[in-house]
Design a protein around this motif. Sequence first.
Motif, PDB file in Angstrom:
ATOM      1  N   GLU A  85       0.856  -1.187   0.000  1.00 55.10           N
ATOM      2  CA  GLU A  85       0.000   0.000   0.000  1.00 55.10           C
ATOM      3  C   GLU A  85       0.893   1.239   0.000  1.00 55.10           C
ATOM      4  N   ALA A  86       0.279   2.374  -0.226  1.00 59.25           N
ATOM      5  CA  ALA A  86       1.007   3.639  -0.126  1.00 59.25           C
ATOM      6  C   ALA A  86       1.236   3.944   1.345  1.00 59.25           C
ATOM      7  N   VAL A  87       2.426   4.414   1.666  1.00 64.19           N
ATOM      8  CA  VAL A  87       2.789   4.608   3.069  1.00 64.19           C
ATOM      9  C   VAL A  87       3.766   5.773   3.201  1.00 64.19           C
ATOM     10  N   GLU A  88       3.694   6.420   4.353  1.00 62.12           N
ATOM     11  CA  GLU A  88       4.628   7.502   4.643  1.00 62.12           C
ATOM     12  C   GLU A  88       5.457   7.095   5.853  1.00 62.12           C
ATOM     13  N   ILE A  89       6.751   7.072   5.692  1.00 65.51           N
ATOM     14  CA  ILE A  89       7.651   6.736   6.814  1.00 65.51           C
ATOM     15  C   ILE A  89       8.076   8.050   7.470  1.00 65.51           C
ATOM     16  N   PRO A  90       7.844   8.204   8.765  1.00 62.63           N
ATOM     17  CA  PRO A  90       8.219   9.468   9.399  1.00 62.63           C
ATOM     18  C   PRO A  90       9.734   9.686   9.416  1.00 62.63           C
ATOM     19  N   GLU A  91      10.105  10.908   9.659  1.00 62.42           N
ATOM     20  CA  GLU A  91      11.513  11.285   9.812  1.00 62.42           C
ATOM     21  C   GLU A  91      12.172  10.377  10.859  1.00 62.42           C
ATOM     22  N   ALA A  92      13.379   9.958  10.574  1.00 58.27           N
ATOM     23  CA  ALA A  92      14.069   9.044  11.503  1.00 58.27           C
ATOM     24  C   ALA A  92      14.549   9.780  12.747  1.00 58.27           C
ATOM     25  N   VAL A  93      14.506   9.100  13.878  1.00 59.13           N
ATOM     26  CA  VAL A  93      15.075   9.641  15.120  1.00 59.13           C
ATOM     27  C   VAL A  93      16.293   8.798  15.496  1.00 59.13           C
ATOM     28  N   GLU A  94      17.176   9.400  16.285  1.00 52.21           N
ATOM     29  CA  GLU A  94      18.332   8.646  16.772  1.00 52.21           C
ATOM     30  C   GLU A  94      18.064   8.181  18.184  1.00 52.21           C
ATOM     31  N   HIS A  95      18.515   6.991  18.484  1.00 54.89           N
ATOM     32  CA  HIS A  95      18.345   6.443  19.839  1.00 54.89           C
ATOM     33  C   HIS A  95      19.707   6.410  20.520  1.00 54.89           C
ATOM     34  N   ASP A  96      19.788   7.044  21.694  1.00 55.11           N
ATOM     35  CA  ASP A  96      21.032   7.039  22.461  1.00 55.11           C
ATOM     36  C   ASP A  96      21.054   5.800  23.352  1.00 55.11           C
ATOM     37  N   ILE A  97      21.917   4.879  23.025  1.00 52.06           N
ATOM     38  CA  ILE A  97      21.974   3.598  23.741  1.00 52.06           C
ATOM     39  C   ILE A  97      22.354   3.793  25.209  1.00 52.06           C
ATOM     40  N   ASP A  98      22.994   4.922  25.533  1.00 50.82           N
ATOM     41  CA  ASP A  98      23.476   5.144  26.908  1.00 50.82           C
ATOM     42  C   ASP A  98      22.549   6.022  27.735  1.00 50.82           C
ATOM     43  N   GLN A  99      21.327   6.250  27.267  1.00 48.13           N
ATOM     44  CA  GLN A  99      20.478   7.229  27.956  1.00 48.13           C
ATOM     45  C   GLN A  99      19.816   6.691  29.231  1.00 48.13           C
ATOM     46  N   PHE A 100      19.830   5.376  29.435  1.00 52.72           N
ATOM     47  CA  PHE A 100      19.061   4.826  30.559  1.00 52.72           C
ATOM     48  C   PHE A 100      19.935   4.620  31.795  1.00 52.72           C
ATOM     49  N   GLU A 101      19.330   4.865  32.959  1.00 55.30           N
ATOM     50  CA  GLU A 101      19.988   4.605  34.235  1.00 55.30           C
ATOM     51  C   GLU A 101      20.221   3.117  34.456  1.00 55.30           C
ATOM     52  N   TRP A 102      19.260   2.319  33.980  1.00 52.33           N
ATOM     53  CA  TRP A 102      19.220   0.905  34.356  1.00 52.33           C
ATOM     54  C   TRP A 102      20.061   0.001  33.458  1.00 52.33           C
ATOM     55  N   SER A 103      20.489   0.503  32.285  1.00 46.95           N
ATOM     56  CA  SER A 103      21.079  -0.419  31.305  1.00 46.95           C
ATOM     57  C   SER A 103      22.496  -0.830  31.714  1.00 46.95           C
ATOM     58  N   ILE A 104      22.941  -1.944  31.146  1.00 43.98           N
ATOM     59  CA  ILE A 104      24.270  -2.479  31.439  1.00 43.98           C
ATOM     60  C   ILE A 104      25.259  -1.777  30.522  1.00 43.98           C
ATOM     61  N   LYS A 105      26.039  -0.871  31.074  1.00 48.41           N
ATOM     62  CA  LYS A 105      26.977  -0.146  30.209  1.00 48.41           C
ATOM     63  C   LYS A 105      28.314   0.064  30.912  1.00 48.41           C
ATOM     64  N   GLY A 106      28.701  -0.868  31.731  1.00 49.72           N
ATOM     65  CA  GLY A 106      29.979  -0.746  32.423  1.00 49.72           C
ATOM     66  C   GLY A 106      29.788  -0.046  33.751  1.00 49.72           C
ATOM     67  N   CYS A 107      30.684  -0.289  34.685  1.00 53.19           N
ATOM     68  CA  CYS A 107      30.561   0.254  36.039  1.00 53.19           C
ATOM     69  C   CYS A 107      31.812   1.053  36.379  1.00 53.19           C
ATOM     70  N   LYS A 108      31.634   2.357  36.475  1.00 54.25           N
ATOM     71  CA  LYS A 108      32.787   3.200  36.805  1.00 54.25           C
ATOM     72  C   LYS A 108      33.095   3.093  38.302  1.00 54.25           C
ATOM     73  N   ALA A 109      34.331   3.343  38.676  1.00 58.99           N
ATOM     74  CA  ALA A 109      34.727   3.272  40.084  1.00 58.99           C
ATOM     75  C   ALA A 109      33.837   4.171  40.923  1.00 58.99           C
ATOM     76  N   GLY A 110      33.371   3.643  42.025  1.00 64.23           N
ATOM     77  CA  GLY A 110      32.563   4.447  42.941  1.00 64.23           C
ATOM     78  C   GLY A 110      31.086   4.442  42.630  1.00 64.23           C
ATOM     79  N   THR A 111      30.660   3.796  41.546  1.00 61.89           N
ATOM     80  CA  THR A 111      29.220   3.725  41.248  1.00 61.89           C
ATOM     81  C   THR A 111      28.696   2.319  41.534  1.00 61.89           C
ATOM     82  N   GLU A 112      27.422   2.242  41.783  1.00 58.98           N
ATOM     83  CA  GLU A 112      26.771   0.952  42.037  1.00 58.98           C
ATOM     84  C   GLU A 112      26.722   0.131  40.749  1.00 58.98           C
ATOM     85  N   PRO A 113      27.064  -1.130  40.823  1.00 60.47           N
ATOM     86  CA  PRO A 113      26.912  -1.955  39.617  1.00 60.47           C
ATOM     87  C   PRO A 113      25.444  -2.114  39.243  1.00 60.47           C
ATOM     88  N   ARG A 114      25.171  -2.094  37.947  1.00 56.74           N
ATOM     89  CA  ARG A 114      23.792  -2.302  37.485  1.00 56.74           C
ATOM     90  C   ARG A 114      23.586  -3.772  37.177  1.00 56.74           C
TER      91      ARG A 114
END
Lengths: 352, 178
Positions: free
Chosen positions: A177-206
């Motif tokens: 069918e005819a379709v319109e795809i909206p403008e693409a957005v970028e997703h920042d993989i590091d934006q979440f507090e909860w995600s597993i992205k390494g543990c810096k010294a002094g921070t709580e491990p996720r």
Amino acid sequence: MAKVLMKGNDALAEAALAAGCRFYSGYPITPQTEILEYLSWRMDEVGGEFIQAESELAGINMVHGAAAAGARAFTTSSGPGFSLKQEGISYLAAADLPAVVVDVMRIGTGLGDISLGQGDYWQLTRGGGHGDYRTLVLAPASVQESVDLMIASFDLAEKYLHPVLIASDAAIGQMIEAVEIPEAVEHDIDQFEWSIKGCKAGTEPRKVQNIYYHHPDYEGFLTNKYAEMEANEQRYEAFEVEDAEIVLVAYGISSRICREVVDVGRAQGVKIGLIRPITLWPFPIKAFELAKSAKAFLTIEMSILGQMVDDVRLAIGDACPVDHYGSIFEIPETDGVLQAAIAFLNKVKGEV
Amino acid sequence: MTEIICAGFGGQGILTAGMLMIHAGMEQGHNVTFYPSYGSEMRGGTANCNVKISEKLIASPLCKEADIVLGMTSPAVDKFEARLKPGGMLFVNASIVDADRSYRDDITVVKVPVTEISIEAGNPKGANIVMLGALASKSDLFDAAHLKEVIVKFFEDQGKGKHNATNIVCFDRGVEGK
């Protein structure tokens, strides 16, 4: 962006990319294989990861890993392949991870076949895997809506930290069918507090866990999560429902036919309407409050058993009778649906 | 609403013909759907697609009763003649289908030797384009000049513009019907 002609499956894949998804892992099965075929070249163009997994289980478990790292990730399947995904969907729900899983439904129990079907309703809406969970389920009825709901699914998954399912079907997936795809957005993989992205010294491990034993109120948290989804995410369309005596209830490909049935029936003086659930879970019980004159509800589904009948009964209680008109090899036809609706209404009126 | 079934062997450009029709329909501002036969289809096997072009919303993408059938082979004509509405149009590849074959008397049959014409035009893969020329000429569905523009642009966008010179010959011969 101008309208283009796209196949439902291809448009769904492109929409995932437009939503910033850069990880896909899946396994081929008709009628959804175009999604893999499309992403096999297109994902590379946008700098993402496409993996044809060795199995459906591997596919969804890679998605689990990518989601835990904060990526927008999805997988797709159909029929028996979608059954194999269920363990992984249950694990995603347990871990409170956002991810999207598409089921392009095909006919049948067991292996079934590659043609049209809507027989996965119970599996989609009742959890599907083991355990005590449900997922948001979005059911597109056109190629454009496949795009719109695919994009919405990532937002919803992240809003609730929960897997979201797309309930497409072979007709919606295969048609162009005819379709319109909206403008693409970028997703920042590091934006979440909860995600597993390494543990810096002094921070709580996720941790992304299977059960959160140390949550201060885990039972309350889970109860509220599902209650909020039920309260806030019901989506539907209602056509000519207010004065309707017979109300059709249909989603996906069947709902397109029912939209036409309402037009044809109204032209003949039949007080007929349609509720089209866009979310299969939460089931849009709010829509049924609009049907103030209803004497009967008829679900139209490409299944023999009439699976959505259960949810209509739960929505309306014993207010009026509910029945099902179904087919499995062919898309239900306008004339047949209208005749069934009129016959059911007459029967109910005779009984009252 | 116009319902069209295009049918023949895999490799005859059946699906491409359907795609060209919905491109033209969309550009005319109509709602369009295209539904392919899918599954165990292969080159030399059967292929068909269902096309709908409508000013209203389209319910099912499948054609129950077709207004137009484009039959590129004998099995395709045999299979889909019965699916035409009374008064419908059956376009027959006269290069392949037996000249003595009899047809329903409540439909219009248009016979065009599309395979021979495409070979004479130097584009043996262009039989589908010949058929579209015949369709544009004999039905009210498309304006021939517009459909020809759509075809040329479609193949250019696909990087296959080098065939367009012979595609145009195929299309124009289809419009002439011989």
